[in-house]
Design a protein around this motif. Structure first.
Motif, short mmCIF file in Angstrom:
data_model
loop_
_atom_site.label_atom_id
_atom_site.label_comp_id
_atom_site.label_asym_id
_atom_site.label_seq_id
_atom_site.Cartn_x
_atom_site.Cartn_y
_atom_site.Cartn_z
N GLN A 167 0.83 -1.21 0.00
CA GLN A 167 0.00 0.00 0.00
C GLN A 167 0.86 1.26 0.00
O GLN A 167 0.56 2.24 -0.67
CB GLN A 167 -0.93 -0.01 1.21
N ASN A 168 1.96 1.24 0.73
CA ASN A 168 2.87 2.39 0.74
C ASN A 168 3.46 2.62 -0.63
O ASN A 168 3.64 3.75 -1.10
CB ASN A 168 3.98 2.17 1.77
N GLY A 169 3.75 1.52 -1.39
CA GLY A 169 4.30 1.65 -2.74
C GLY A 169 3.29 2.26 -3.70
O GLY A 169 3.61 3.12 -4.52
N CYS A 170 2.05 1.83 -3.56
CA CYS A 170 0.99 2.39 -4.41
C CYS A 170 0.79 3.86 -4.13
O CYS A 170 0.60 4.68 -5.03
CB CYS A 170 -0.32 1.63 -4.22
N PHE A 171 0.84 4.23 -2.87
CA PHE A 171 0.67 5.63 -2.49
C PHE A 171 1.79 6.47 -3.09
O PHE A 171 1.56 7.57 -3.61
CB PHE A 171 0.65 5.74 -0.98
N SER A 172 2.99 5.96 -3.08
CA SER A 172 4.12 6.71 -3.62
C SER A 172 3.96 6.92 -5.12
O SER A 172 4.25 8.00 -5.68
CB SER A 172 5.44 5.96 -3.33
N LEU A 173 3.49 5.90 -5.86
CA LEU A 173 3.29 6.01 -7.31
C LEU A 173 2.21 7.03 -7.64
O LEU A 173 2.37 7.86 -8.55
CB LEU A 173 2.92 4.63 -7.87
N VAL A 174 1.10 6.98 -6.90
CA VAL A 174 0.02 7.95 -7.12
C VAL A 174 0.51 9.36 -6.87
O VAL A 174 0.20 10.31 -7.62
CB VAL A 174 -1.19 7.61 -6.22
N PHE A 175 1.31 9.50 -5.82
CA PHE A 175 1.83 10.83 -5.50
C PHE A 175 2.72 11.36 -6.62
O PHE A 175 2.64 12.54 -7.01
CB PHE A 175 2.61 10.74 -4.19
N LEU A 204 2.57 10.53 -9.80
CA LEU A 204 1.70 10.86 -10.94
C LEU A 204 1.01 12.19 -10.74
O LEU A 204 0.90 13.02 -11.68
CB LEU A 204 0.67 9.74 -11.14
N LEU A 205 0.52 12.41 -9.53
CA LEU A 205 -0.15 13.69 -9.25
C LEU A 205 0.81 14.86 -9.41
O LEU A 205 0.47 15.91 -9.98
CB LEU A 205 -0.73 13.67 -7.84
N VAL A 206 2.02 14.69 -8.95
CA VAL A 206 3.00 15.76 -9.08
C VAL A 206 3.32 16.02 -10.55
O VAL A 206 3.46 17.17 -11.01
CB VAL A 206 4.28 15.40 -8.30
N ALA A 207 3.41 14.90 -11.31
CA ALA A 207 3.71 15.06 -12.75
C ALA A 207 2.59 15.80 -13.47
O ALA A 207 2.83 16.71 -14.30
CB ALA A 207 3.94 13.68 -13.36
N ILE A 208 1.34 15.37 -13.17
CA ILE A 208 0.20 16.03 -13.81
C ILE A 208 0.14 17.50 -13.43
O ILE A 208 -0.10 18.40 -14.28
CB ILE A 208 -1.11 15.33 -13.43
N LEU A 209 0.38 17.77 -12.15
CA LEU A 209 0.37 19.17 -11.69
C LEU A 209 1.46 19.96 -12.39
O LEU A 209 1.27 21.13 -12.78
CB LEU A 209 0.56 19.19 -10.17
N GLY A 210 2.60 19.33 -12.61
CA GLY A 210 3.68 20.03 -13.31
C GLY A 210 3.33 20.35 -14.74
O GLY A 210 3.64 21.43 -15.27
N ILE A 211 2.66 19.36 -15.38
CA ILE A 211 2.23 19.59 -16.76
C ILE A 211 1.23 20.74 -16.84
O ILE A 211 1.32 21.63 -17.72
CB ILE A 211 1.64 18.31 -17.35
N LEU A 212 0.26 20.74 -15.92
CA LEU A 212 -0.75 21.81 -15.91
C LEU A 212 -0.10 23.16 -15.68
O LEU A 212 -0.44 24.17 -16.33
CB LEU A 212 -1.81 21.54 -14.84
N VAL A 213 0.82 23.21 -14.76
CA VAL A 213 1.50 24.48 -14.46
C VAL A 213 2.27 24.95 -15.69
O VAL A 213 2.27 26.13 -16.07
CB VAL A 213 2.42 24.32 -13.24
N GLY A 214 2.94 23.98 -16.34
CA GLY A 214 3.69 24.36 -17.56
C GLY A 214 2.78 24.84 -18.66
O GLY A 214 3.08 25.81 -19.39
N TYR A 215 1.63 24.15 -18.81
CA TYR A 215 0.67 24.56 -19.84
C TYR A 215 0.15 25.96 -19.58
O TYR A 215 0.06 26.79 -20.50
CB TYR A 215 -0.47 23.53 -19.88
N LEU A 216 -0.21 26.24 -18.32
CA LEU A 216 -0.74 27.56 -17.98
C LEU A 216 0.30 28.64 -18.21
O LEU A 216 0.00 29.74 -18.69
CB LEU A 216 -1.22 27.57 -16.52
N MET A 217 1.52 28.36 -17.87
CA MET A 217 2.58 29.36 -18.05
C MET A 217 2.82 29.61 -19.53
O MET A 217 3.02 30.77 -19.96
CB MET A 217 3.86 28.88 -17.38
N ASN A 218 2.79 28.56 -20.34
CA ASN A 218 2.99 28.74 -21.77
C ASN A 218 1.85 29.54 -22.38
O ASN A 218 2.04 30.41 -23.26
CB ASN A 218 3.09 27.38 -22.47
#
Length: 233
Positions: free
Chosen positions: A202-210, A212-226
């Motif tokens: 369960q701890n491994g799954c939580f780390s993977l989800v985290f 992914l969320l950070v990656a998606i958030l980074g993409i959104l932030v990059g998109y908004l800035m562009n």
């Protein structure tokens, strides 16, 4: 004080009768009666001190009073031939002063040379079947009681040395309980290992989800800035 022998204590019964049973402690009582106006000290001895326990094996009988002594035969593994017993008891008695206590009684008090009035009574041991009275073999009376060696009976009561069925059953039950406890312990260890692996998964799954969320958030932030940059141009 005169040392001439005389009967000091009445002893009832005149012989020790045991309702003999194998592997069982058996007791009988001696009833001592002091019919004199003196204090009488007594000591009980036997030819087989390891076989019998006498409580008490000495004491003081007050004037015109009685005293009971309990004689216990240790559990026997086998019966003697023809149920005849050669064991004997000796009851020694002597007139003593009123201030003598049982702990002050010594063997010297009962010797002829002590100056005390002393007396001795010899008792035979008779085995009787539990369901009927004992029959006494007259031929055994030919043995001289006076030539036997008597010793003090200070042996404490002990449990029979043979292991009966009840202790065996208890030992078996304890072994079963021990095996059951070991099995339960092993099961608990297995469950604990499974729980640890589940928590780790369960701890491994939580780390993977985290991640992914950070990656998606980074993409959104990059998109908004562009997009903001394009608008400014």
């Amino acid at each position: 004080m005169s040392s001439e022998p005389r009967e000091l204590l009445g002893i009832d019964p005149g012989e020790l009768r045991f309702a003999f049973e194998l592997k069982k402690q058996i007791s009988c009582s001696l009833h001592l009666t002091n019919r004199t106006d003196e204090y009488i000290a007594f000591k009980v001895k036997t030819t087989s001190p390891k076989k019998y326990c006498v409580r008490p094996n000495n004491g003081i009988v007050a004037p015109r009073s009685t005293f009971d002594v309990l004689v216990t035969m240790q559990a026997q593994r086998e019966a003697p031939p023809d149920m005849q017993c050669r064991d004997k008891f000796l009851v020694q008695s002597a007139i003593v002063s009123q201030d003598i206590a049982p702990k002050d009684i010594s063997g010297d008090m009962f010797t002829k040379g002590s100056g005390n009035v002393v007396d001795e009574a010899r008792l035979k041991v008779v085995y009787a079947p539990p369901s009927q009275p004992a029959s006494i073999n007259e031929g055994s009376d030919q043995e001289s009681l006076g030539s036997l060696s008597y010793q003090e009976t200070t042996r404490e009561l002990t449990e029979p040395e043979t292991i009966t069925s009840e202790p065996l059953a208890l030992i078996s039950k304890l072994k079963e309980d021990e095996n059951s406890a070991v099995q339960q312990n092993n099961e608990l260890r297995e469950e604990l290992d499974l729980l640890r692996r589940e928590i780790s998964r369960q701890n491994g799954c939580f780390s993977l989800v985290f991640v992914l969320l950070v990656a998606i958030l980074g993409i959104l932030v990059g998109y908004l800035m562009n997009r903001r940059a394009c608008v400014n141009i």
